[in-house]
Design an enzyme around this catalytic site. Structure first.
Site, PDB file in Angstrom:
ATOM      1  N   CYS A   1       3.224  -2.920   4.015  1.00  0.00           N
ATOM      2  CA  CYS A   1       2.387  -1.772   4.348  1.00  0.00           C
ATOM      3  C   CYS A   1       3.136  -1.000   5.426  1.00  0.00           C
ATOM      4  O   CYS A   1       4.321  -1.263   5.673  1.00  0.00           O
ATOM      5  CB  CYS A   1       0.968  -2.170   4.746  1.00  0.00           C
ATOM      6  SG  CYS A   1       0.816  -3.094   6.282  1.00  0.00           S
TER       7      CYS A   1
ATOM      8  N   HIS B   1       8.776 -30.177  10.973  1.00  0.00           N
ATOM      9  CA  HIS B   1       7.917 -29.013  10.726  1.00  0.00           C
ATOM     10  C   HIS B   1       6.796 -29.307   9.727  1.00  0.00           C
ATOM     11  O   HIS B   1       5.832 -28.551   9.638  1.00  0.00           O
ATOM     12  CB  HIS B   1       8.756 -27.843  10.197  1.00  0.00           C
ATOM     13  CG  HIS B   1       9.889 -27.471  11.095  1.00  0.00           C
ATOM     14  ND1 HIS B   1       9.688 -26.950  12.350  1.00  0.00           N
ATOM     15  CD2 HIS B   1      11.230 -27.570  10.936  1.00  0.00           C
ATOM     16  CE1 HIS B   1      10.861 -26.729  12.923  1.00  0.00           C
ATOM     17  NE2 HIS B   1      11.813 -27.103  12.093  1.00  0.00           N
TER      18      HIS B   1
ATOM     19  N   ASP C   1       0.873  -1.181   0.000  1.00  0.00           N
ATOM     20  CA  ASP C   1       0.000   0.000   0.000  1.00  0.00           C
ATOM     21  C   ASP C   1       0.910   1.230   0.000  1.00  0.00           C
ATOM     22  O   ASP C   1       2.134   1.135  -0.195  1.00  0.00           O
ATOM     23  CB  ASP C   1      -0.984  -0.041   1.183  1.00  0.00           C
ATOM     24  CG  ASP C   1      -0.345   0.288   2.531  1.00  0.00           C
ATOM     25  OD1 ASP C   1       0.886   0.431   2.603  1.00  0.00           O
ATOM     26  OD2 ASP C   1      -1.095   0.396   3.529  1.00  0.00           O
TER      27      ASP C   1
ATOM     28  N   HIS D   1      11.297 -23.046   9.562  1.00  0.00           N
ATOM     29  CA  HIS D   1      10.232 -23.731  10.300  1.00  0.00           C
ATOM     30  C   HIS D   1       8.874 -23.680   9.609  1.00  0.00           C
ATOM     31  O   HIS D   1       8.087 -24.610   9.741  1.00  0.00           O
ATOM     32  CB  HIS D   1      10.079 -23.109  11.696  1.00  0.00           C
ATOM     33  CG  HIS D   1      11.258 -23.354  12.586  1.00  0.00           C
ATOM     34  ND1 HIS D   1      11.235 -23.072  13.931  1.00  0.00           N
ATOM     35  CD2 HIS D   1      12.501 -23.853  12.333  1.00  0.00           C
ATOM     36  CE1 HIS D   1      12.408 -23.378  14.469  1.00  0.00           C
ATOM     37  NE2 HIS D   1      13.190 -23.850  13.516  1.00  0.00           N
TER      38      HIS D   1
ATOM     39  N   THR E   1       3.006  -0.907   8.767  1.00  0.00           N
ATOM     40  CA  THR E   1       3.501  -1.793   9.829  1.00  0.00           C
ATOM     41  C   THR E   1       3.852  -3.191   9.330  1.00  0.00           C
ATOM     42  O   THR E   1       4.552  -3.928  10.015  1.00  0.00           O
ATOM     43  CB  THR E   1       2.422  -1.978  10.910  1.00  0.00           C
ATOM     44  OG1 THR E   1       1.260  -2.548  10.272  1.00  0.00           O
ATOM     45  CG2 THR E   1       2.063  -0.663  11.578  1.00  0.00           C
TER      46      THR E   1
HETATM   47  C1  RB5 Z   1      -2.045   2.872   6.313  1.00  0.00           C
HETATM   48  O1  RB5 Z   1      -2.085   4.118   6.892  1.00  0.00           O
HETATM   49  C2  RB5 Z   1      -1.677   1.827   7.352  1.00  0.00           C
HETATM   50  O2  RB5 Z   1      -2.788   1.555   8.160  1.00  0.00           O
HETATM   51  C3  RB5 Z   1      -1.203   0.559   6.699  1.00  0.00           C
HETATM   52  O3  RB5 Z   1      -0.086   0.836   5.907  1.00  0.00           O
HETATM   53  C4  RB5 Z   1      -0.776  -0.564   7.600  1.00  0.00           C
HETATM   54  O4  RB5 Z   1       0.136  -0.139   8.570  1.00  0.00           O
HETATM   55  C5  RB5 Z   1      -1.865  -1.386   8.181  1.00  0.00           C
HETATM   56  O5  RB5 Z   1      -1.634  -2.397   8.855  1.00  0.00           O
END
Ligand code: RB5
Length: 149
Positions: free
Chosen positions: A70, A138, A13, A103, A72
């Protein structure tokens, strides 16, 4: 390298698009063919679309392995793992990258674009790609991933 034909797919994203662009160059410099599943800019988009797109391509055999990014790494890894057969692993360091290959036979690497540097991401990707699955004890657990839910 666990890839046999060097064909990968990568998607993100807006929170991961800069790291995605960097990693495409990094992977192509290694001779890996990389399909860019988007997104293609910094405008806000929805990570489930890209996580699912990458995971479906990997599970269908259109790519041998995938990377999803993304902000996080959490949302897009959740999205990828909704696709049966996907084993998406969110890794913040090379130890996790190594262990999830050994694993879990991880077939999709998830990264948090806002939490790893380009250098850290390169090291994580390099470790993930160069670590073989151990099989053995595994295998039954990996098989169960697709049957218990
Ligand atoms: C987008 O702002 C953010 O929510 C997305 O990149 C991600 O971190 C979601 O898990």
């Amino acid at each position: 390298m666990f890839l046999k034909t060097n064909k990968m797919i990568i998607g993100s994203d807006h929170g991961g698009v800069e790291l995605k662009t960097h990693l495409i160059k990094f992977l192509e410099a290694k001779g890996i063919v990389v399909e860019d599943a988007g997104c293609h800019g910094t405008a806000s988009v929805d990570y489930p679309e890209y996580g699912a797109k990458v995971a479906k391509a990997v599970v269908a055999g259109k790519a041998e392995a995938g990377i999803v990014i993304c902000g996080t790494g959490i949302g897009i890894s959740i999205a990828a793992n909704r696709v049966k057969g996907a084993r998406a692993s969110l890794c913040h360091n090379t130890t996790y990258a190594k262990l999830t290959r050994q694993h879990n036979d991880s077939n999709i690497l998830a990264l948090g674009g806002r939490f790893v540097s380009f250098n850290e991401a390169e090291a994580i990707v390099q470790t993930w790609l160069s670590t073989e699955y151990e099989g053995g004890r595994h295998q039954n657990r990996v098989d169960l991933l697709d049957t218990v839910a």
